[in-house]
Write a protein that holds these residues in place. Sequence first.
Motif, PDB file in Angstrom:
ATOM      1  N   GLU A 326       0.983  -1.170   0.200  1.00 11.76           N
ATOM      2  CA  GLU A 326       0.371   0.120   0.065  1.00 11.76           C
ATOM      3  C   GLU A 326       0.785   1.240  -0.015  1.00 11.76           C
ATOM      4  OE1 GLU A 326      -2.483  -3.091   1.787  1.00 11.76           O
ATOM      5  OE2 GLU A 326      -0.041  -2.356   2.856  1.00 11.76           O
ATOM      6  N   GLN A 327       2.305   1.000   0.431  1.00  9.86           N
ATOM      7  CA  GLN A 327       2.903   2.682   0.810  1.00  9.86           C
ATOM      8  C   GLN A 327       3.118   2.514  -0.463  1.00  9.86           C
ATOM      9  OE1 GLN A 327       3.458   4.934   3.315  1.00  9.86           O
ATOM     10  NE2 GLN A 327       5.131   5.312   1.700  1.00  9.86           N
ATOM     11  N   ALA A 328       3.850   1.420  -1.180  1.00  9.50           N
ATOM     12  CA  ALA A 328       4.341   2.145  -2.377  1.00  9.50           C
ATOM     13  C   ALA A 328       3.363   2.121  -4.153  1.00  9.50           C
ATOM     14  CB  ALA A 328       5.195   0.570  -3.222  1.00  9.50           C
ATOM     15  N   LEU A 329       1.683   2.229  -3.730  1.00  6.61           N
ATOM     16  CA  LEU A 329       0.733   2.489  -3.975  1.00  6.61           C
ATOM     17  C   LEU A 329       0.993   3.995  -3.916  1.00  6.61           C
ATOM     18  CD1 LEU A 329      -1.353  -0.276  -4.130  1.00  6.61           C
ATOM     19  CD2 LEU A 329      -0.137   0.437  -6.456  1.00  6.61           C
ATOM     20  N   LEU A 330       0.896   4.517  -2.541  1.00  2.00           N
ATOM     21  CA  LEU A 330       0.728   5.884  -2.026  1.00  2.00           C
ATOM     22  C   LEU A 330       1.569   6.502  -2.859  1.00  2.00           C
ATOM     23  CD1 LEU A 330      -0.177   4.924   1.272  1.00  2.00           C
ATOM     24  CD2 LEU A 330      -1.713   6.307  -0.300  1.00  2.00           C
ATOM     25  N   THR A 331       3.097   6.040  -2.584  1.00  2.00           N
ATOM     26  CA  THR A 331       4.587   6.954  -3.396  1.00  2.00           C
ATOM     27  C   THR A 331       4.312   7.008  -4.539  1.00  2.00           C
ATOM     28  OG1 THR A 331       5.911   6.354  -1.577  1.00  2.00           O
ATOM     29  CG2 THR A 331       6.426   7.103  -3.480  1.00  2.00           C
ATOM     30  N   SER A 332       4.241   5.680  -5.050  1.00  2.00           N
ATOM     31  CA  SER A 332       3.869   6.479  -6.927  1.00  2.00           C
ATOM     32  C   SER A 332       3.052   6.882  -7.462  1.00  2.00           C
ATOM     33  CB  SER A 332       4.060   4.694  -7.239  1.00  2.00           C
ATOM     34  OG  SER A 332       2.986   4.049  -7.013  1.00  2.00           O
ATOM     35  N   GLY A 333       1.485   6.702  -6.671  1.00  2.00           N
ATOM     36  CA  GLY A 333       0.343   7.347  -6.877  1.00  2.00           C
ATOM     37  C   GLY A 333       0.715   9.000  -6.744  1.00  2.00           C
ATOM     38  N   CYS A 334       1.007   9.662  -5.676  1.00  2.00           N
ATOM     39  CA  CYS A 334       2.116  10.608  -5.690  1.00  2.00           C
ATOM     40  C   CYS A 334       2.722  11.563  -6.690  1.00  2.00           C
ATOM     41  CB  CYS A 334       2.578  11.065  -4.554  1.00  2.00           C
ATOM     42  SG  CYS A 334       1.108  10.849  -2.725  1.00  2.00           S
ATOM     43  N   ALA A 335       4.160  10.600  -7.102  1.00  2.89           N
ATOM     44  CA  ALA A 335       4.406  11.036  -7.872  1.00  2.89           C
ATOM     45  C   ALA A 335       3.933  11.127  -9.043  1.00  2.89           C
ATOM     46  CB  ALA A 335       5.236   9.782  -8.092  1.00  2.89           C
ATOM     47  N   GLN A 336       2.420  10.290  -9.810  1.00  3.85           N
ATOM     48  CA  GLN A 336       1.902  10.630 -10.846  1.00  3.85           C
ATOM     49  C   GLN A 336       1.249  12.090 -10.870  1.00  3.85           C
ATOM     50  OE1 GLN A 336      -0.289   7.444 -11.811  1.00  3.85           O
ATOM     51  NE2 GLN A 336      -1.049   8.267 -13.999  1.00  3.85           N
ATOM     52  N   MET A 337       0.979  12.819  -9.596  1.00  3.51           N
ATOM     53  CA  MET A 337      -0.119  13.697  -8.997  1.00  3.51           C
ATOM     54  C   MET A 337       1.247  14.949  -9.650  1.00  3.51           C
ATOM     55  SD  MET A 337      -3.254  12.689  -8.948  1.00  3.51           S
ATOM     56  CE  MET A 337      -3.391  14.691  -8.205  1.00  3.51           C
ATOM     57  N   HIS A 338       2.152  14.553  -9.458  1.00  2.00           N
ATOM     58  CA  HIS A 338       3.530  15.507  -9.396  1.00  2.00           C
ATOM     59  C   HIS A 338       3.914  16.333 -10.965  1.00  2.00           C
ATOM     60  CE1 HIS A 338       5.568  14.143  -5.205  1.00  2.00           C
ATOM     61  NE2 HIS A 338       3.817  14.590  -5.067  1.00  2.00           N
ATOM     62  N   ASN A 339       3.845  14.338 -11.207  1.00  3.03           N
ATOM     63  CA  ASN A 339       3.354  14.947 -12.924  1.00  3.03           C
ATOM     64  C   ASN A 339       2.894  15.382 -13.594  1.00  3.03           C
ATOM     65  OD1 ASN A 339       6.394  13.659 -12.093  1.00  3.03           O
ATOM     66  ND2 ASN A 339       5.346  11.775 -13.452  1.00  3.03           N
ATOM     67  N   PHE A 340       1.560  15.058 -12.753  1.00  2.00           N
ATOM     68  CA  PHE A 340       0.045  15.637 -13.536  1.00  2.00           C
ATOM     69  C   PHE A 340      -0.119  17.620 -13.520  1.00  2.00           C
ATOM     70  CE2 PHE A 340      -3.932  17.890 -12.572  1.00  2.00           C
ATOM     71  CZ  PHE A 340      -4.652  17.514 -13.798  1.00  2.00           C
ATOM     72  N   TYR A 341       0.694  18.069 -12.278  1.00  2.00           N
ATOM     73  CA  TYR A 341       0.583  19.213 -12.440  1.00  2.00           C
ATOM     74  C   TYR A 341       2.584  20.085 -12.266  1.00  2.00           C
ATOM     75  CZ  TYR A 341      -2.952  18.945  -8.582  1.00  2.00           C
ATOM     76  OH  TYR A 341      -3.857  18.774  -7.907  1.00  2.00           O
ATOM     77  N   GLY A 342       2.687  19.011 -13.049  1.00  2.00           N
ATOM     78  CA  GLY A 342       4.293  19.524 -13.719  1.00  2.00           C
ATOM     79  C   GLY A 342       5.030  20.749 -12.471  1.00  2.00           C
ATOM     80  N   LEU A 343       5.150  20.160 -11.597  1.00  3.83           N
ATOM     81  CA  LEU A 343       5.799  20.510 -10.382  1.00  3.83           C
ATOM     82  C   LEU A 343       7.309  19.507  -9.756  1.00  3.83           C
ATOM     83  CD1 LEU A 343       2.527  21.625  -8.592  1.00  3.83           C
ATOM     84  CD2 LEU A 343       4.549  23.024  -9.429  1.00  3.83           C
TER      85      LEU A 343
END
Length: 512
Positions: A326-343
């Motif tokens: 679950e932690q691995a999914l939380l972290t990788s999902g957050c990475a995807q949000m960073h990429n969505f914002y371009g931040l």
Amino acid sequence: MTDVISRRSGGRAARRAARAAPVAAEARSIKPGMSGGQYRPLSDDQVKQIHEAALEALETIGLCDAPQSGIDCLVSAGCIAGDDGRIRFPRAVVEDALGKACRDITLCGRDPQHDLHLNGTRVHFGTAGAAVNMVDVEGREYRESTVQDLHDAARITDVLNNIHFLQRPMVCRDILDNREMDYNTVYATVSGTTKHIGTSFTEPDFVGDALEMLHMIAGGEAEWRARPFVSNSNCFVVPPLKFATEACQVMEQCIAGGMPVLLLSAGMAGATAPSTVAGAIVQATAECLAGLVYVNAIKPGHPAIFGTWPFGLDLRTGAMTGGSGEQALLTSGCAQMHNFYGLPGGAAAGMTDAKLPDMQAGWEQMCSNVLAGVAGLNMVYESVGMHASLLGFCHESLILGDDLLGHAQRVLRGIEVDETTLALAQMREVCLGGPGHYLGTRETLARMETDYVYPTLGDRSSPKEWNEIGKPDLNNRAIARKEEILSQPSGARFDPALDKALRERFNIHLKP
């Protein structure tokens, strides 16, 4: 048969000679800042749903407990101060902050060769945390961490190629005065490594001492502001959806001092964040968007890392599960949000719930580190050394983690497909009148270092060889490597005149 053996022997000798030669940094198979983004646990529609939910949370729920200085900044940016003490963030205000935000951050090292360029899906691995204990591998026990332990962690990190930055991984429990602990943390880390460093401050008034010290080390305030080699890891929120009042004031001081900040939201799924993976990501995203508005209201474009750090929880016991899937999914999902914002963004991976460097530690660390990397997370924090759900730090695990991260980065690099790597020309040469194998060929030797990662401590010997060399134990090899590193002077040590000046100005607890 004799000819075959001779050719193989010659190939083996050539390989050994090639392996013995030092490898130039540019020739290594892996390096800091390789691009990820191949792994996308969320669909494009799901990313947009999380974004919309975060905006709705900010607009309708908002955050409370901002200091008055923060309230003034946020209201001036268009936020709404409610009668219930909560600050709400209209969508237009968030979008305006996203438009002003710094999207290309360089985290400087004291040595420019260690600069980290955060943009796109470039990935960097490093330490982090606030462990209160050190793991004693030989004694199989825990003890309180000290400033010497912190300095030694910095020294070890300095010589490990696959660990790209040092964020303070432990607390100096032997320094009781918090002001002294904060500036001694800066001294212990900066004198131990020339890589980029992250640190925290206990109170706003303590930031000034650290900045004065950093100006002295850099050669002046202007030199520091031109290349700030220390950033502030700032837990500006207390989830769920509350500002951490003093931490916000610390952040304001750091921004005024020219220090990059990590906007860190560390909710616990099922306790201080929703128990669902998606809900925890929504809350962390909303909190970091609020932080982004805050930073850019103070100073538009100030370097701020989008630090969504939701943690997993074992709902049966309430214990943190840093090493879970679950932690691995939380972290990788957050990475995807960073990429969505371009931040530029960062999150936690590589933590283990194991108490010692063992098989559990290995599988837990590798799982989340690999997924964080291939998800394109810019800054992978806590990737090595952290045990017992962040309560303990281990020097030997830091060293073993360098090997682990090497393999994780090789996965991140992926597979190159072109005319050369398809290797048809090699096949013809080897199979049509050649030796019938690829050992020792020009092409094989040429790509030994550029295509392959070799463990420093990991054992690849045969059972017979392993027996002949005394059945080496991996943890014992890590202990020996630690002692070897720490027997040498720190490559980041200060000039004697500077060190004397620092010790005259500050109460430095590390022995000269």
